[in-house]
Design a protein around this motif. Sequence first.
Motif, PDB file in Angstrom:
ATOM      1  N   GLY A  67       0.691  -1.298  -0.117  1.00 51.84           N
ATOM      2  CA  GLY A  67       0.111  -0.091  -0.187  1.00 51.84           C
ATOM      3  C   GLY A  67       0.796   1.369   0.063  1.00 51.84           C
ATOM      4  O   GLY A  67       2.061   1.465   0.633  1.00 51.84           O
ATOM      5  N   ALA A  68       0.257   2.206  -0.647  1.00 56.85           N
ATOM      6  CA  ALA A  68       1.111   3.465  -0.582  1.00 56.85           C
ATOM      7  C   ALA A  68       0.155   4.720  -0.936  1.00 56.85           C
ATOM      8  O   ALA A  68      -0.632   4.762  -1.474  1.00 56.85           O
ATOM      9  CB  ALA A  68       2.291   3.404  -2.018  1.00 56.85           C
ATOM     10  N   ILE A  69       0.658   5.848  -0.102  1.00 53.53           N
ATOM     11  CA  ILE A  69      -0.002   7.064  -0.800  1.00 53.53           C
ATOM     12  C   ILE A  69       1.247   8.045  -1.137  1.00 53.53           C
ATOM     13  O   ILE A  69       2.297   8.193  -0.936  1.00 53.53           O
ATOM     14  CB  ILE A  69      -0.707   7.749   0.514  1.00 53.53           C
ATOM     15  CG1 ILE A  69       0.373   7.966   1.725  1.00 53.53           C
ATOM     16  CG2 ILE A  69      -1.771   6.838   0.877  1.00 53.53           C
ATOM     17  CD1 ILE A  69      -0.294   8.579   2.809  1.00 53.53           C
ATOM     18  N   LEU A  70       1.003   8.853  -2.110  1.00 57.12           N
ATOM     19  CA  LEU A  70       1.796  10.028  -2.710  1.00 57.12           C
ATOM     20  C   LEU A  70       1.448  11.141  -2.320  1.00 57.12           C
ATOM     21  O   LEU A  70       0.198  11.704  -2.133  1.00 57.12           O
ATOM     22  CB  LEU A  70       1.796   9.898  -4.216  1.00 57.12           C
ATOM     23  CG  LEU A  70       2.636  10.383  -5.148  1.00 57.12           C
ATOM     24  CD1 LEU A  70       3.780   9.712  -4.743  1.00 57.12           C
ATOM     25  CD2 LEU A  70       2.195  10.342  -6.490  1.00 57.12           C
ATOM     26  N   LEU A  71       2.455  11.978  -1.939  1.00 56.75           N
ATOM     27  CA  LEU A  71       2.316  13.233  -1.147  1.00 56.75           C
ATOM     28  C   LEU A  71       3.088  14.106  -1.678  1.00 56.75           C
ATOM     29  O   LEU A  71       4.038  14.008  -2.237  1.00 56.75           O
ATOM     30  CB  LEU A  71       2.765  13.278   0.242  1.00 56.75           C
ATOM     31  CG  LEU A  71       1.998  12.129   1.172  1.00 56.75           C
ATOM     32  CD1 LEU A  71       2.678  12.090   2.475  1.00 56.75           C
ATOM     33  CD2 LEU A  71       0.701  12.518   1.427  1.00 56.75           C
ATOM     34  N   CYS A  72       2.451  15.758  -1.746  1.00 56.17           N
ATOM     35  CA  CYS A  72       3.454  16.868  -1.664  1.00 56.17           C
ATOM     36  C   CYS A  72       4.384  17.042  -0.947  1.00 56.17           C
ATOM     37  O   CYS A  72       3.913  17.281   0.340  1.00 56.17           O
ATOM     38  CB  CYS A  72       2.280  18.263  -2.110  1.00 56.17           C
ATOM     39  SG  CYS A  72       3.191  19.461  -2.374  1.00 56.17           S
ATOM     40  N   PRO A  73       5.507  17.100  -0.879  1.00 58.84           N
ATOM     41  CA  PRO A  73       6.497  17.294   0.135  1.00 58.84           C
ATOM     42  C   PRO A  73       6.278  18.591   0.868  1.00 58.84           C
ATOM     43  O   PRO A  73       6.570  19.078   2.026  1.00 58.84           O
ATOM     44  CB  PRO A  73       7.967  17.360  -0.524  1.00 58.84           C
ATOM     45  CG  PRO A  73       7.654  17.547  -1.896  1.00 58.84           C
ATOM     46  CD  PRO A  73       6.277  17.279  -2.301  1.00 58.84           C
ATOM     47  N   ARG A  74       5.591  19.686   0.439  1.00 58.71           N
ATOM     48  CA  ARG A  74       5.586  21.178   0.947  1.00 58.71           C
ATOM     49  C   ARG A  74       4.420  21.178   1.663  1.00 58.71           C
ATOM     50  O   ARG A  74       4.299  21.985   2.497  1.00 58.71           O
ATOM     51  CB  ARG A  74       5.289  22.113  -0.321  1.00 58.71           C
ATOM     52  CG  ARG A  74       6.519  22.079  -1.304  1.00 58.71           C
ATOM     53  CD  ARG A  74       7.747  22.668  -0.791  1.00 58.71           C
ATOM     54  NE  ARG A  74       8.894  23.003  -1.563  1.00 58.71           N
ATOM     55  CZ  ARG A  74       9.832  23.374  -1.468  1.00 58.71           C
ATOM     56  NH1 ARG A  74      10.517  23.682  -0.435  1.00 58.71           N
ATOM     57  NH2 ARG A  74      10.934  23.428  -2.403  1.00 58.71           N
ATOM     58  N   GLN A  75       3.158  20.412   1.342  1.00 58.46           N
ATOM     59  CA  GLN A  75       2.227  20.554   2.130  1.00 58.46           C
ATOM     60  C   GLN A  75       1.630  19.245   2.801  1.00 58.46           C
ATOM     61  O   GLN A  75       0.886  19.165   3.725  1.00 58.46           O
ATOM     62  CB  GLN A  75       0.908  20.749   1.131  1.00 58.46           C
ATOM     63  CG  GLN A  75       1.133  22.189   0.659  1.00 58.46           C
ATOM     64  CD  GLN A  75       0.095  22.503  -0.605  1.00 58.46           C
ATOM     65  OE1 GLN A  75      -0.078  21.707  -1.514  1.00 58.46           O
ATOM     66  NE2 GLN A  75      -0.710  23.662  -0.532  1.00 58.46           N
ATOM     67  N   LEU A  76       2.209  18.040   2.412  1.00 65.66           N
ATOM     68  CA  LEU A  76       1.904  16.695   3.077  1.00 65.66           C
ATOM     69  C   LEU A  76       0.453  16.368   2.753  1.00 65.66           C
ATOM     70  O   LEU A  76      -0.134  15.830   3.890  1.00 65.66           O
ATOM     71  CB  LEU A  76       2.163  16.625   4.401  1.00 65.66           C
ATOM     72  CG  LEU A  76       3.771  16.605   4.750  1.00 65.66           C
ATOM     73  CD1 LEU A  76       4.071  16.605   6.313  1.00 65.66           C
ATOM     74  CD2 LEU A  76       4.565  15.658   4.073  1.00 65.66           C
TER      75      LEU A  76
END
Length: 406
Positions: free
Chosen positions: A41-50
Motif C-alpha cells: 500500500g502507498a500514498i503519494l504526497l506533496c512534500p511542501r503540504q503533506l
Amino acid sequence: MEEGEGSSSAMVGEELEIVFFDVETSMPWGPGERRTLLEFGAILLCPRQLVEVARPFVTLVRPTDLGVVTEALERKGITRDALEYAPPFCDIADNIHDVLHGRIWAGHNIDLFDSKIIREAFAEIGRSPPEPKWMIDTLPLLTQTFGRRAGNMKMANLADYFHLGPQIHRSLDDVRMNLDVLKCCSTVLFLEENFPEVLGGFLEPNDISLEFIQVSVSLSSCLDKRNITSSLRTNSHSYQFERSFCIRHNDSPLQLRCIGLRVHYGVHPNYQDSEGRPKLSIVVDIPENLRELLEFCDEITEITSQKFGSTSTWCHVIKEYGNRPTVRLNIPTTVSGDDATYPTEIYLKEASGNIRKKDFSKVDVAELEFLFLPGDMVDAFFSVELYDYKNAGIRLVAKKLVVHCR
C-alpha cells in the motif's frame, strides 16, 4: 477491486513527490525461511503540504503457496479467500515500480524491512527493482529526534502515545498512521524548540541521544572571550582563563524530567553553605536509564574539565546506598535583602491526580522535612550543571518537584 488496485497512472507526476508505503508479509516458520509479500500500500504526497496528490494504491499479492496464511493474518483480513483471487506479483510489478521508482521513499523501518521485501520480490521474477531518489526512514529519524518517549519506537507504541488508536497492520492503514505519527512528533518538536519557556525543555532519559551530548566550555579573560565545544576527542589546552561549563543536548542546556522517583533521604536541616544559609537537598533512587545517562555525562565532563586545567578532586554524581544507585537533587535558595526563598517550584499531587502549587513565603526547613520523607514519590524536573570549587563534579539542580501526597 481494492482502492487504486491495478492502476498507478494517477500516481505518475512530473514533480518529485514523497511516497509513503508499507508491506504486509507472511511470518517465517523457521531460520532461513523468507517472508512472502502479501500486501502493498502507498500514498503519494506533496512534500511542501503533506497532502495526497493522487489516489492511494493498495493491492493484495497472491503468494505461490497459500499455506503461508496464518490465523493471525486471517484476523487482520488477509485471508486465503481474498488472496486466492488477488493478482500474483508479476502482474502488478509494473504498477508498484511506477509508484516507487525515482521518488522519495518514506516509511517506518523501510530501510531494513519494506524496501528489502520489495527488492526480493522483483528479484524473484528476474526484474530490476525500483530505486528511490531519497529515503526517509521514520524509525531512526524519530528515534534520534523525538527520542524513546513512547517506548521501543514501534508504530503501535507511537500511535498509542498520541492516542491515534490501535495499529491495524494493513498496508494503507499503517501508511496513514505513519504519516499521522510523523506529524504529531514534528508538532511537539516544533513547539518545544520555539516555546521552551512554556514547555520547559525537560527531556526524559529515553529522549536523549548520547551522541548529541557535549560539554560547552566558555573561556574568558579581561581581553577576550571565546566559546569552545569539547568532546572526548578535544585536544588538551593550557589557557589560564576563567572557565564556565555547560552540558548540552542538541545545543540546548541539558534538563531532565523523571517521574516517580523514590526519596531515599529527605531534607537534612543541619547542612549550611558558606554564608550560613540552609543547604537543602534530597537523595532519590534512580532508574537504570537515568543512571546510564548520568554516568556518560559524568565521564565526558570530568575529562573535559581536566583538559581545560581543573585540578580539583572529581566527585561522581551517582552514589550507591544498599546496592541502589542514587543522586542528590539540590534545592537552592535565593536571598533578597533579609528574605530567602526557593526558586524551585514545589507542587503537591493528590491521589485524585489534582496538582496544586505549594507556596512558601520564606525558607522553611521544617516544612520541607515533612514534605520529603524516605519512601515518598516525587516527579523531578532538574538541570544538569557542573561545579568546580575545592571539589568538582556534576550537580543536579531541582527546577520543579511534584510530591505525591501520602
